[in-house]
Design an enzyme around this catalytic site. Structure first.
Site, PDB file in Angstrom:
ATOM      1  N   GLU A 200     -27.825  -5.811 -36.732  1.00  0.00           N
ATOM      2  CA  GLU A 200     -28.089  -4.377 -36.421  1.00  0.00           C
ATOM      3  C   GLU A 200     -27.530  -3.238 -37.073  1.00  0.00           C
ATOM      4  O   GLU A 200     -27.048  -2.308 -36.635  1.00  0.00           O
ATOM      5  CB  GLU A 200     -27.932  -4.421 -34.878  1.00  0.00           C
ATOM      6  CG  GLU A 200     -28.782  -5.383 -33.843  1.00  0.00           C
ATOM      7  CD  GLU A 200     -28.532  -5.170 -32.425  1.00  0.00           C
ATOM      8  OE1 GLU A 200     -29.534  -5.230 -31.549  1.00  0.00           O
ATOM      9  OE2 GLU A 200     -27.292  -5.190 -32.059  1.00  0.00           O
ATOM     10  N   GLU A 274     -34.520 -10.931 -31.464  1.00  0.00           N
ATOM     11  CA  GLU A 274     -34.032 -11.061 -30.060  1.00  0.00           C
ATOM     12  C   GLU A 274     -35.263 -10.442 -29.296  1.00  0.00           C
ATOM     13  O   GLU A 274     -35.523  -9.402 -29.121  1.00  0.00           O
ATOM     14  CB  GLU A 274     -33.014  -9.895 -30.240  1.00  0.00           C
ATOM     15  CG  GLU A 274     -31.468 -10.494 -30.856  1.00  0.00           C
ATOM     16  CD  GLU A 274     -30.362  -9.553 -30.591  1.00  0.00           C
ATOM     17  OE1 GLU A 274     -30.297  -8.712 -29.889  1.00  0.00           O
ATOM     18  OE2 GLU A 274     -29.513  -9.951 -31.224  1.00  0.00           O
TER      19      GLU A 274
END
Length: 636
Positions: A200, A274
């Site tokens: 991320e 995710e």
């Protein structure tokens, strides 16, 4: 010359061989059942071609689930993997926590519950491919996003950048990690089919050269499998790195969200790295749950669009010890000990309705029966446990702890401890001498919460919201004590460089900065807890006692130990240790009301329970067979 019977046998043998070859070919197309150890002669690995994944030349879809070896007792790894297979998954994803593998700089630990090689090999044995997410930053609601706190000893440290002090530390860590990982890659006969570059980074994006550095750090140490990145929608375009497949993270499937991937990379397979099956909890908030039907319907929609998916989390586990992370948006909020996450399996590995709904969905897609789900382990209710002895923290200090003397307050990470790695977790006690009372002001230098005492008398607390207290007047010189708890470092966002704990600056009494401290480290490591058993001064617990203090009792188990949950009704705030294992924090503000105690950490016969209670202690704790994670609130 062969006799007739020999020819007939050879024909039959040839037919049998042909059937066997056809059966193997059919199995080769059946990727959902493919067991990694059954593939030989691997050369191609996981590739991307015409908007789909290809594994060894055959179309492949990733049905993945996240489970972290460091959040699950080693004895339960295989059970959770078998449940993944029974749900219809073919791939396991896991992070790798740098701050556990290198708790002190230059000292590496890949043993016992941190045996990454054993974990990955077990995944292969049980027919699961692996997507490895080695960081160095992992987020994951884990202290400092998995980065070791000793990095913050450098006052100029710039985490997650190409700052020399950071990259030198990453290089040294990867030099130890990658020799474990490289032989377990697909092309070398192992289960790892892909490796994620950082995590991320698009939501951080402080250094345009950083992602290339991490990618090359992997490649230069022998990583040869497909590389991926992982970001939410807003961070996608900022987290890219050439040569890595971009994947996306979300919970709600917004219209056009997967198509948005085409704007950052053309003609590539779509992967949800995710898909959030639930959510995590903070102290003082609700226990979040995510509707099972909505979750499964979204998974079905993702798969209908042809995407691959990873369920984050399939099994959450527990933030044992002091390893929980924290959020800092409008205000600081630390995460609870449980990482149940309202995931597909519970914190203790039990099935939920999500499991059976997903199993039905994946079974329909795969088109054949799935393995039977393993039997669940029964839980025990051992009843009331009496904490019959206690010792005050003030009585422990002279026996077990040698103070550090300093004119100025020193933050936790910069204490001269642990071979110059500082203190990472737990508490720090700051003592100084004052004359008289007056106005105490922290100037917001307390991280994260300080109990204030004059001698042994409790005065109040200082934290992010309360920065001043009135100290009562008194005659002569008195000890001012600040017991400061590190409640968990922020694991996400732009404040990572500001996560030093303890007293991070001056505290003022009547506008004069306090000086000449004795500083006691209370990291509560296994060695300290072992020494605590033998210290003199333990006595019977009175009818009413106010901490800080250690309490101890015994749990006697007649038969084979089973999982249980400890309920601490009547206790205020502290930490529980069982047979030396740190189960984590409890706090009466909730939502979490029980701590998970795995059966493998218990012994047949006598089990020692030690509680460090900061304030108000009860007399008993309850062992129950059902967890209670607090009042629920549905995720919007």
């Amino acid at each position: 010359m062969w006799p007739c019977g020999g020819r007939r046998q050879r024909r039959l043998g040839g037919v049998a061989l042909l059937i066997l070859v056809l059966w193997l070919l059919l199995r080769r197309f059946n990727w959902s059942e493919l067991i990694p150890l059954r593939l030989w002669g691997r050369t191609l690995g996981l590739q991307t071609e015409n908007s789909q994944f290809i594994l060894e030349g055959m179309p492949f879809r990733i049905f993945g689930g996240s489970m972290h070896y460091f959040r699950v007792p080693r004895e339960y790894w295989e059970d959770r993997m078998l449940k993944m297979k029974a749900c219809g998954l073919n791939t396991l994803t896991t992070y790798v926590p740098w701050n556990l593998h290198e708790q002190e700089r230059g000292k590496f630990d890949f043993s016992q519950n941190l045996d990454l090689e054993a974990f990955l090999s077990l995944a292969a044995k049980n027919g699961l491919w692996v997507i490895l997410r080695p960081g160095p930053y992992i987020c994951s609601e884990w202290d400092l996003g998995g980065l070791p706190s000793w990095l913050l000893r450098d006052p100029e440290m710039q985490l997650r950048t190409t700052y020399k002090g950071f990259t030198e530390a990453v290089d040294a860590y990867f030099d130890h990690l990658m020799p474990i990982v490289v032989p377990l890659q697909y092309k070398k006969g192992g289960p790892i089919i892909a490796v994620q570059v950082e995590n991320e980074y698009g939501s951080y994006a402080k250094d345009p050269n950083y992602m290339t550095y991490v990618k090359m750090a992997l490649l230069n140490r022998g990583i040869v499998e497909l590389l991926m990145t992982s970001d939410n929608k807003n961070g996608l375009s900022f987290g890219l790195v050439e040569g890595a497949l971009a994947t996306v993270n979300f919970q709600k499937l917004e219209p056009g969200l997967l198509k948005y991937l085409d704007t950052v990379q053309r003609d590539q397979p779509k992967m949800v790295m995710e898909y959030w099956t639930g959510w995590f909890d903070n102290w003082g908030g609700p226990h979040y749950v995510f509707d099972a039907d909505e979750m499964v319907n979204t998974v079905a929609s993702i798969l209908k669009l042809g995407a691959s998916i990873n369920l984050y989390m399939f099994h959450g586990g527990t933030n044992f010890g002091f390893m929980n992370g924290a959020l800092e948006a409008d205000e600081y909020k630390s995460d609870v000990t449980s990482y149940d996450y309202d995931a597909v399996l519970t914190e203790a590995g039990d099935y939920t309705s999500k499991f059976f709904k997903l199993r039905q969905l994946f079974s329909m897609i795969i088109g054949q029966p799935l393995p039977l789900p393993p039997m669940i382990e029964s839980k025990a209710s051992y009843g009331a446990i009496l904490l019959h002895q206690y010792i005050s923290l003030w009585d422990v200090l002279p026996s077990l702890l040698q103070p550090i003397k300093s004119e100025f307050p020193i933050n936790m990470e910069n204490l001269h401890l642990n071979d110059s790695s500082g203190q990472s977790y737990g508490y720090v006690l700051y003592e100084t001498v004052i004359f008289g009372g007056g106005h105490l002001h922290s100037r917001d230098h307390v991280r994260d919460r300080a109990q204030v005492f004059v001698n042994t008398m409790y005065v109040g607390e200082l934290d992010y919201n309360t920065v001043e207290l009135s100290l009562p007047d008194g005659q002569g010189f008195r000890q001012l004590r600040l017991l400061v708890e590190n409640r968990g470092r922020v694991n996400y966002g732009l404040a990572l460089n500001d996560q030093r704990k303890g007293l991070i600056g001056d505290v003022f009494l009547n506008k004069t900065p306090l000086r000449n401290f004795k500083i006691y480290s209370l990291e509560m490591k296994p060695g300290f807890m072992k020494s605590l058993r033998h210290v003199a001064g333990w006595s019977a617990v009175p009818d009413y006692f106010v901490g800080p203090a250690f309490f101890r009792g015994r749990l006697w188990i007649e038969h084979q130990p089973q999982d249980t949950f400890l309920k601490l009704q009547g206790w205020e705030k502290g930490v529980v240790f069982v047979n030396g294992q740190n189960l984590g924090r409890y706090w009466k503000i909730g939502p979490q009301e029980t701590l998970y105690l795995p059966g493998p950490w218990l012994w047949k016969g006598s089990n020692e329970i030690v509680i460090f209670e900061e304030r108000t202690a009860g007399r008993i704790i309850q062992s129950v067979d059902i967890p209670y994670l607090g009042r629920t609130q549905y995720v919007d």
